[in-house]
Design a protein around this motif. Structure first.
Motif, PDB file in Angstrom:
ATOM      1  N   HIS A  33      33.048  45.512  35.807  1.00 28.69           N
ATOM      2  CA  HIS A  33      32.755  44.832  37.071  1.00 28.69           C
ATOM      3  C   HIS A  33      33.867  43.905  37.550  1.00 28.69           C
ATOM      4  N   GLY A  34      34.923  43.730  36.737  1.00 29.25           N
ATOM      5  CA  GLY A  34      36.038  42.873  37.113  1.00 29.25           C
ATOM      6  C   GLY A  34      35.782  41.427  36.748  1.00 29.25           C
ATOM      7  N   ASP A  35      36.868  40.654  36.608  1.00 28.19           N
ATOM      8  CA  ASP A  35      36.727  39.271  36.163  1.00 28.19           C
ATOM      9  C   ASP A  35      36.038  38.375  37.184  1.00 28.19           C
ATOM     10  N   GLN A  36      35.994  38.806  38.431  1.00 27.06           N
ATOM     11  CA  GLN A  36      35.313  38.038  39.474  1.00 27.06           C
ATOM     12  C   GLN A  36      34.201  38.847  40.148  1.00 27.06           C
ATOM     13  N   GLY A  37      33.781  39.937  39.520  1.00 31.31           N
ATOM     14  CA  GLY A  37      32.733  40.774  40.100  1.00 31.31           C
ATOM     15  C   GLY A  37      33.215  41.656  41.234  1.00 31.31           C
ATOM     16  N   GLN A  38      34.527  41.822  41.332  1.00 37.06           N
ATOM     17  CA  GLN A  38      35.111  42.579  42.440  1.00 37.06           C
ATOM     18  C   GLN A  38      35.085  44.087  42.215  1.00 37.06           C
ATOM     19  N   GLY A  39      34.774  44.532  41.022  1.00 33.54           N
ATOM     20  CA  GLY A  39      34.768  45.944  40.703  1.00 33.54           C
ATOM     21  C   GLY A  39      36.061  46.345  40.014  1.00 33.54           C
ATOM     22  N   VAL A  40      36.045  47.497  39.337  1.00 34.79           N
ATOM     23  CA  VAL A  40      37.205  48.021  38.615  1.00 34.79           C
ATOM     24  C   VAL A  40      37.344  49.493  38.974  1.00 34.79           C
ATOM     25  N   LYS A  41      38.496  49.874  39.491  1.00 39.83           N
ATOM     26  CA  LYS A  41      38.747  51.273  39.853  1.00 39.83           C
ATOM     27  C   LYS A  41      38.565  52.159  38.624  1.00 39.83           C
ATOM     28  N   GLY A  42      37.832  53.236  38.778  1.00 38.71           N
ATOM     29  CA  GLY A  42      37.568  54.151  37.683  1.00 38.71           C
ATOM     30  C   GLY A  42      36.365  53.785  36.839  1.00 38.71           C
ATOM     31  N   LYS A  43      35.807  52.632  37.053  1.00 43.16           N
ATOM     32  CA  LYS A  43      34.609  52.196  36.322  1.00 43.16           C
ATOM     33  C   LYS A  43      33.476  51.978  37.315  1.00 43.16           C
TER      34      LYS A  43
END
Length: 68
Positions: A33-43
C-alpha cells in the motif's frame, strides 16, 4: 490505521508491548500500500481511500491481508 491497531490488540501476547499503528502498517501493509497509503505499482496501485465502515474494513483486513 485504527483498524491495524485494533487487530494487533487482538493478537498481541499478554504482557507484550503492543506495537503502534505506525509499526504495524510499516511491517504488514506498506509493501503493498506504500509508506503513505499511496499504492505500489505491481501490488496495489490505488491509494487507500474509501468510505467503508470500520466494521467492514476490519473484516476485510482480517480475512485477506497481508497476502502471504
Amino acid at each position: 490505521m485504527l483498524t491495524a491497531i485494533f487487530l494487533c490488540a487482538l493478537v498481541a501476547p499478554r504482557g507484550a508491548r503492543a506495537a503502534s499503528g505506525q509499526e504495524i502498517y510499516r511491517n504488514l501493509c506498506a509493501r503493498c500500500h506504500g509508506d503513505q497509503g499511496q499504492g505500489v505499482k505491481g501490488k496495489r496501485a490505488q491509494p487507500l481511500t474509501g468510505d467503508w465502515s470500520v466494521k467492514k474494513l476490519t473484516s476485510v483486513i482480517a480475512k485477506t491481508m497481508p497476502d502471504d
